[in-house]
Design an enzyme around this catalytic site. Sequence first.
Site: not given
Ligand code: 9MR
Length: 563
Positions: A164, A490, A532, A541
């Site tokens: 994002d 992603h 994937d 991601e």
């Molecule tokens: O890295 C984060 C992971 O540890 C959590 O389990 C997850 C759900 O809260 O969120 C991940 O972080 C995301 C963030 O909230 C928004 N940008 C993308 C991040 C990677 O997926």
Amino acid sequence: INPPVNELYRFNQLGFYPSEEKIAVLDTVVSGPFYIKELNSGKVVYEGLVSQPRLSAFSEKETVVIPFSQLRTKGTYFIEIPEVGKSLPFEIKDSLFSSLSKASLKAFYLQRSGTAIEAEFAGKWERPAGHPDTLVRIHPSAATAVRPAESLISSPKGWYDAGDYNKYIVNSGFTVGILLSLYEDYPQYAQSVSVQIPESANQTPDLLDEIWWNLEWMLSMQDPSDGGVYHKLTTPSFEGMIKPTECKQPRYVIEKSVTATLDFAASMAQASRVFAPFEKDYPEVSQKMLQASIRAFNWALQHPDALYNQRKMNANFKPAVSTGGYEDRSATDEFFWAATELYITTGNDKYTSYVKEYLPESFILPVWGNVSGLAQMSLIRHRDKLEKEMGSLSDSAGKQLINYADSCLAGVELAPYAAAYGRSSKDFFWGCNSDKASNQGIAFLYAYRLTNDRRYLTNALHSMDYLLGRNATGYCYVTGFGHKSPLNPHHRLAASDGIDEPLPGFLVGGPNPGKQDGCEYPSLVPDEAYIDILPSYASNEIAINWQGMFTYYVMALDATLRD
Ligand code: 9MR
């Protein structure tokens, strides 16, 4: 007759160092001999016997191991077992990780926000600037008399967090912390690495130039009137899979939190000492960062309970925000990290009580939600300049780390993929390729530096072999590397640029049976729960914190093993 190529052979797709251990795994059971043949001539250069079957602790899977460490001649080879077929080719060579190391750092350049990415540095992945962030709104949750709701501040630059386009202080501080630790642990190596970024011509190592891109943004996230730091800079909801230049949603800074403020304080204190010798390119930043850090720490002392809670925030303020939360239930680890870095940088005893109070009882792998490990690593690293009580805290952190590394090695001889990582179903969750695999690999490297015991180094290499192909899916989990790597991460930048290949050098999150993205995974067996495809944000991601750990891990191995 030519036997067909068989992808049941799993190995590090970058290859092997001539004098390190060499292991491949067959993802099924056979017995008897295997042959290593030279690619061009087909000549047998090594033969041996596959191991006894090894059983997974959490699935029906059985593997056999193909060991060929004694083969030390550089070249290109394949494996052949008559009843199975041939493997894809692999190399034995020096400097195995040098291009991956550079690509992993270069990935941060590609992730820069608010600037044009130039063809000179990024080739076909060039792109125009997006998200200038010079007119960012104060969210009502962050409003003060001086900065009322909907008034504007400028908060440009920084890295996009992940797939994002938002920028989150908690994750940024963590990422900067691990990258600064890389610099502090391997300064000579870091000084020798050039990755061709706009700042490469200056006198400062590229690693630090890249970190500065994000530090400069972080500094703008501190409220000058009280020292508190906004939790994040974000759109109310995630943008679609569109280019930066197509994004239209307003960007806001959201309420100050104690965790963001302390991660800011810690990383700024660390950056202050690391940047001090580079005044020529970065005049006055060292002092500026230290002052910012001290002010942030003082704010946190006055607001110890200001934990970010998105649901609560949304109940009180509009517009509602649904992007990454980076929420936490406790800020004690952040206090521990910030106090430790401030103590190491300033030597001021006023911070020692917090270090003592919050020092954990065991080594804790550093992740964004628990940053204790970063503090423990800093205590260990700076042992020589710590006196009396702080020195003995450093010694106990070192012992805790070695205990942790030893606990990971129990029974490793029977690991189905010949790596400490990947043996337990608990090793697989959102972001595990970094938060567990890379992290544990770094702990092995620390144990190696503390003891000189080569077993730890070998095991650090084995977990890297795992990430780069010797695993249950057969993926090399870094974009642009290996013969089977993620093509559809992603990642909005990659998904929207009209180029087939993803931006290179990025580690993806990895197998995650939690599949919070609701995608159809090919399997829910923990180490196979990976897909994937673009929508799979829970397994595919990319993210700066994961990238930071991975960059540390691969560069530290490169630094240790390059000739
Ligand atoms: O890295 C984060 C992971 O540890 C959590 O389990 C997850 C759900 O809260 O969120 C991940 O972080 C995301 C963030 O909230 C928004 N940008 C993308 C991040 C990677 O997926």
